[in-house]
Motif scaffolding. Structure first.
Motif, PDB file in Angstrom:
ATOM      1  N   PHE B  54       0.810  -1.212   0.000  1.00  0.00           N
ATOM      2  CA  PHE B  54       0.000   0.000   0.000  1.00  0.00           C
ATOM      3  C   PHE B  54       0.843   1.262   0.000  1.00  0.00           C
ATOM      4  CE2 PHE B  54       0.536   1.387   4.308  1.00  0.00           C
ATOM      5  CZ  PHE B  54       0.725   0.235   5.060  1.00  0.00           C
ATOM      6  N   ASN B  55       2.099   1.138   0.423  1.00  0.00           N
ATOM      7  CA  ASN B  55       2.965   2.308   0.357  1.00  0.00           C
ATOM      8  C   ASN B  55       3.236   2.713  -1.086  1.00  0.00           C
ATOM      9  OD1 ASN B  55       3.863   3.092   3.137  1.00  0.00           O
ATOM     10  ND2 ASN B  55       4.318   0.907   3.165  1.00  0.00           N
ATOM     11  N   THR B  56       3.205   1.751  -1.949  1.00  0.00           N
ATOM     12  CA  THR B  56       3.416   2.048  -3.369  1.00  0.00           C
ATOM     13  C   THR B  56       2.245   2.864  -3.908  1.00  0.00           C
ATOM     14  OG1 THR B  56       4.643  -0.011  -3.594  1.00  0.00           O
ATOM     15  CG2 THR B  56       3.858   1.024  -5.617  1.00  0.00           C
ATOM     16  N   VAL B  57       1.024   2.490  -3.497  1.00  0.00           N
ATOM     17  CA  VAL B  57      -0.141   3.282  -3.892  1.00  0.00           C
ATOM     18  C   VAL B  57      -0.069   4.658  -3.248  1.00  0.00           C
ATOM     19  CG1 VAL B  57      -2.641   3.419  -3.833  1.00  0.00           C
ATOM     20  CG2 VAL B  57      -1.527   1.212  -4.165  1.00  0.00           C
ATOM     21  N   ALA B  58       0.329   4.675  -1.967  1.00  0.00           N
ATOM     22  CA  ALA B  58       0.423   5.957  -1.266  1.00  0.00           C
ATOM     23  C   ALA B  58       1.411   6.882  -1.972  1.00  0.00           C
ATOM     24  CB  ALA B  58       0.852   5.733   0.184  1.00  0.00           C
ATOM     25  N   ARG B  59       2.464   6.290  -2.481  1.00  0.00           N
ATOM     26  CA  ARG B  59       3.459   7.104  -3.186  1.00  0.00           C
ATOM     27  C   ARG B  59       2.858   7.710  -4.451  1.00  0.00           C
ATOM     28  NH1 ARG B  59       9.455   4.907  -4.887  1.00  0.00           N
ATOM     29  NH2 ARG B  59      10.310   6.882  -5.618  1.00  0.00           N
ATOM     30  N   ALA B  60       2.103   6.915  -5.166  1.00  0.00           N
ATOM     31  CA  ALA B  60       1.438   7.423  -6.368  1.00  0.00           C
ATOM     32  C   ALA B  60       0.458   8.531  -6.000  1.00  0.00           C
ATOM     33  CB  ALA B  60       0.717   6.287  -7.094  1.00  0.00           C
ATOM     34  N   TYR B  61      -0.329   8.291  -4.961  1.00  0.00           N
ATOM     35  CA  TYR B  61      -1.295   9.298  -4.535  1.00  0.00           C
ATOM     36  C   TYR B  61      -0.580  10.588  -4.121  1.00  0.00           C
ATOM     37  CZ  TYR B  61      -5.378   6.178  -4.515  1.00  0.00           C
ATOM     38  OH  TYR B  61      -6.409   5.361  -4.870  1.00  0.00           O
ATOM     39  N   ARG B  62       0.542  10.443  -3.451  1.00  0.00           N
ATOM     40  CA  ARG B  62       1.264  11.634  -3.006  1.00  0.00           C
ATOM     41  C   ARG B  62       1.716  12.475  -4.202  1.00  0.00           C
ATOM     42  NH1 ARG B  62       6.387  12.365  -2.129  1.00  0.00           N
ATOM     43  NH2 ARG B  62       6.911  10.148  -2.031  1.00  0.00           N
ATOM     44  N   LEU B  63       2.216  11.797  -5.224  1.00  0.00           N
ATOM     45  CA  LEU B  63       2.639  12.523  -6.420  1.00  0.00           C
ATOM     46  C   LEU B  63       1.460  13.254  -7.051  1.00  0.00           C
ATOM     47  CD1 LEU B  63       5.163  10.161  -8.222  1.00  0.00           C
ATOM     48  CD2 LEU B  63       5.595  12.283  -7.014  1.00  0.00           C
ATOM     49  N   LEU B  64       0.340  12.559  -7.166  1.00  0.00           N
ATOM     50  CA  LEU B  64      -0.833  13.176  -7.766  1.00  0.00           C
ATOM     51  C   LEU B  64      -1.326  14.329  -6.901  1.00  0.00           C
ATOM     52  CD1 LEU B  64      -2.571   9.874  -8.838  1.00  0.00           C
ATOM     53  CD2 LEU B  64      -1.878  11.694 -10.391  1.00  0.00           C
ATOM     54  N   ASP B  65      -1.175  14.169  -5.582  1.00  0.00           N
ATOM     55  CA  ASP B  65      -1.575  15.231  -4.670  1.00  0.00           C
ATOM     56  C   ASP B  65      -0.691  16.457  -4.877  1.00  0.00           C
ATOM     57  OD1 ASP B  65      -1.373  16.786  -2.050  1.00  0.00           O
ATOM     58  OD2 ASP B  65      -3.087  15.491  -1.643  1.00  0.00           O
ATOM     59  N   ALA B  67       0.813  17.246  -7.429  1.00  0.00           N
ATOM     60  CA  ALA B  67       0.532  17.833  -8.737  1.00  0.00           C
ATOM     61  C   ALA B  67      -0.808  18.566  -8.735  1.00  0.00           C
ATOM     62  CB  ALA B  67       0.530  16.752  -9.812  1.00  0.00           C
ATOM     63  N   GLY B  68      -1.536  18.471  -7.615  1.00  0.00           N
ATOM     64  CA  GLY B  68      -2.787  19.192  -7.515  1.00  0.00           C
ATOM     65  C   GLY B  68      -3.967  18.476  -8.148  1.00  0.00           C
ATOM     66  N   LEU B  69      -3.762  17.237  -8.540  1.00  0.00           N
ATOM     67  CA  LEU B  69      -4.832  16.529  -9.237  1.00  0.00           C
ATOM     68  C   LEU B  69      -5.808  15.893  -8.263  1.00  0.00           C
ATOM     69  CD1 LEU B  69      -4.243  16.548 -12.329  1.00  0.00           C
ATOM     70  CD2 LEU B  69      -4.460  14.067 -12.195  1.00  0.00           C
ATOM     71  N   ILE B  70      -5.312  15.455  -7.131  1.00  0.00           N
ATOM     72  CA  ILE B  70      -6.173  14.828  -6.141  1.00  0.00           C
ATOM     73  C   ILE B  70      -5.900  15.451  -4.785  1.00  0.00           C
ATOM     74  CG2 ILE B  70      -6.117  12.655  -7.418  1.00  0.00           C
ATOM     75  CD1 ILE B  70      -4.298  11.519  -5.328  1.00  0.00           C
ATOM     76  N   SER B  71      -6.748  15.121  -3.846  1.00  0.00           N
ATOM     77  CA  SER B  71      -6.591  15.617  -2.490  1.00  0.00           C
ATOM     78  C   SER B  71      -6.643  14.442  -1.535  1.00  0.00           C
ATOM     79  CB  SER B  71      -7.713  16.617  -2.183  1.00  0.00           C
ATOM     80  OG  SER B  71      -7.845  16.790  -0.781  1.00  0.00           O
ATOM     81  N   THR B  72      -5.523  14.132  -0.920  1.00  0.00           N
ATOM     82  CA  THR B  72      -5.505  13.036   0.044  1.00  0.00           C
ATOM     83  C   THR B  72      -5.643  13.625   1.435  1.00  0.00           C
ATOM     84  OG1 THR B  72      -3.110  13.067   0.305  1.00  0.00           O
ATOM     85  CG2 THR B  72      -3.989  11.698  -1.431  1.00  0.00           C
ATOM     86  N   GLN B  73      -6.540  13.038   2.209  1.00  0.00           N
ATOM     87  CA  GLN B  73      -6.847  13.587   3.531  1.00  0.00           C
ATOM     88  C   GLN B  73      -6.706  12.497   4.577  1.00  0.00           C
ATOM     89  OE1 GLN B  73     -10.753  15.282   3.032  1.00  0.00           O
ATOM     90  NE2 GLN B  73     -10.128  16.287   1.118  1.00  0.00           N
ATOM     91  N   HIS B  74      -5.800  12.737   5.492  1.00  0.00           N
ATOM     92  CA  HIS B  74      -5.463  11.776   6.537  1.00  0.00           C
ATOM     93  C   HIS B  74      -6.737  11.333   7.259  1.00  0.00           C
ATOM     94  CE1 HIS B  74      -2.175  10.643   9.665  1.00  0.00           C
ATOM     95  NE2 HIS B  74      -3.001   9.658   9.413  1.00  0.00           N
ATOM     96  N   GLY B  75      -6.975  10.041   7.254  1.00  0.00           N
ATOM     97  CA  GLY B  75      -8.107   9.492   7.982  1.00  0.00           C
ATOM     98  C   GLY B  75      -9.432   9.582   7.252  1.00  0.00           C
ATOM     99  N   ARG B  76      -9.472  10.316   6.132  1.00  0.00           N
ATOM    100  CA  ARG B  76     -10.731  10.500   5.436  1.00  0.00           C
ATOM    101  C   ARG B  76     -10.779   9.762   4.100  1.00  0.00           C
ATOM    102  NH1 ARG B  76     -13.110  15.056   4.044  1.00  0.00           N
ATOM    103  NH2 ARG B  76     -15.006  14.442   5.094  1.00  0.00           N
ATOM    104  N   GLY B  77      -9.730   9.913   3.364  1.00  0.00           N
ATOM    105  CA  GLY B  77      -9.738   9.276   2.051  1.00  0.00           C
ATOM    106  C   GLY B  77      -9.085  10.152   1.007  1.00  0.00           C
ATOM    107  N   THR B  78      -9.277   9.786  -0.221  1.00  0.00           N
ATOM    108  CA  THR B  78      -8.624  10.474  -1.330  1.00  0.00           C
ATOM    109  C   THR B  78      -9.669  10.811  -2.389  1.00  0.00           C
ATOM    110  OG1 THR B  78      -6.610   9.223  -0.912  1.00  0.00           O
ATOM    111  CG2 THR B  78      -6.788  10.309  -3.038  1.00  0.00           C
ATOM    112  N   TYR B  79      -9.627  12.040  -2.860  1.00  0.00           N
ATOM    113  CA  TYR B  79     -10.645  12.520  -3.774  1.00  0.00           C
ATOM    114  C   TYR B  79     -10.021  13.245  -4.963  1.00  0.00           C
ATOM    115  CZ  TYR B  79     -13.433  11.703   0.388  1.00  0.00           C
ATOM    116  OH  TYR B  79     -14.014  11.120   1.476  1.00  0.00           O
ATOM    117  N   ILE B  80     -10.710  13.166  -6.073  1.00  0.00           N
ATOM    118  CA  ILE B  80     -10.292  13.985  -7.200  1.00  0.00           C
ATOM    119  C   ILE B  80     -10.496  15.440  -6.826  1.00  0.00           C
ATOM    120  CG2 ILE B  80     -10.720  14.548  -9.618  1.00  0.00           C
ATOM    121  CD1 ILE B  80      -9.559  11.819  -9.285  1.00  0.00           C
ATOM    122  N   TRP B  81      -9.492  16.261  -7.065  1.00  0.00           N
ATOM    123  CA  TRP B  81      -9.531  17.625  -6.592  1.00  0.00           C
ATOM    124  C   TRP B  81     -10.179  18.541  -7.623  1.00  0.00           C
ATOM    125  CZ3 TRP B  81     -10.069  20.236  -2.609  1.00  0.00           C
ATOM    126  CH2 TRP B  81      -9.716  21.583  -2.512  1.00  0.00           C
TER     127      TRP B  81
END
Lengths: 143, 143
Positions: B54-65, B67-81
């Motif tokens: 899951f760290n590999t997915v987290a790494r991808a999400y972090r990059l997208l975050d 880049a401003g494309l998504i918004s990852t929120q601790h404890g809540r989830g990840t959303y298209i920004w």
DNA sequence: TGTATTTTTGTATCTTTGTATCATTGTATC
DNA sequence: GATACAATGATACAAAGATACAAAAATACA
């Protein structure tokens, strides 16, 4: 882990270590002692067993990878190559290049690309492939 | 949850897993398949689907975050920004097209095709697409 | 309701794994 | 001997996984 406990390296044979490793793994694959999906020892593990530098093992693994016998995956390990199941092989053969191409164009269209844009991208790649025989490797991108 | 059921990871492509994830999500955003506010699968869910840490997915999400494309929120989830600006959208399309093309050529090569054969198949399709705006329907494909 | 507890979510850090690059060693060839 | 080259080793690095943690949500219960 892969059963490579019985690899034997002859340091005086004059044959390079990495080739000895390659040869013996090939034999084990050919004889069925190593099956698709089997994980091989890590480069460092095998190197320790053989009292050899891990780069030497990595070199052997790289050759076997290029030959399509194994699949080395950064950070994950090294595995005997999984041959696609007969069904998928059959599917691929049947659908073939035209189907592959249709799907490619459909995906490009879904991305919002025009035919011109597609041509502009694929033609240089095709040209390069034709001339050098090399397919373009994905370059690392950054944001 | 986000419709990421069709993400495909090629463990042998040489391209890092986290970049493959990034690239495919970017394409889905660029194509409108993912819209602002859509929730993506959790890092653990997607990781389980892809058989990946899951760290590999987290790494991808972090990059997208970043880049401003998504918004990852601790404890809540990840959303298209947000849908990117037209310029970045264009950049994404361009990169996505290149990535698609590389995969297409790689698969064609794996089929044993030559560059000439590929050209002979795709050029008429491109020509027809350019002139009539129509492109042949791909039959559904699974693998 | 309000609060405590558990669960679910993403994060930080370290380990394990393969890769890239350069240095060293041995050997062949002149 | 000098030079070139191949094999091996040393070092630094990058990708992926393991583990422990923190924040938010969900649940239980008074």
């Amino acid at each position: 882990m892969g059963s490579l406990n019985d690899l034997v390296i002859d340091f005086r044979s004059g044959q390079p270590i990495y080739l000895q490793i390659v040869e013996q793994i090939r034999q084990k694959v050919a004889s069925g002692e190593l099956k698709p999906g089997d994980q091989l020892p890590t480069v460092r593990q095998l190197a320790a067993e053989l009292r050899v530098n891990f780069n030497t093992v990595a070199r052997a693994y790289r050759l076997l990878d290029e030959a399509g016998l194994i699949s080395t995956q950064h950070g994950r390990g090294t595995y005997i190559w999984e041959t696609p199941s007969p069904e998928t092989l059959q599917t691929i053969r049947q659908q073939g290049l035209e189907s592959l191409t249709r799907r490619y164009l459909a995906q490009a269209a879904q991305l919002g690309c025009t035919a011109e844009e597609v041509a502009k991208v694929i033609n240089p790649m095709l040209e390069r492939w034709r001339e050098s025989g090399e397919l373009p490797k994905p370059e690392p991108q950054e944001f």
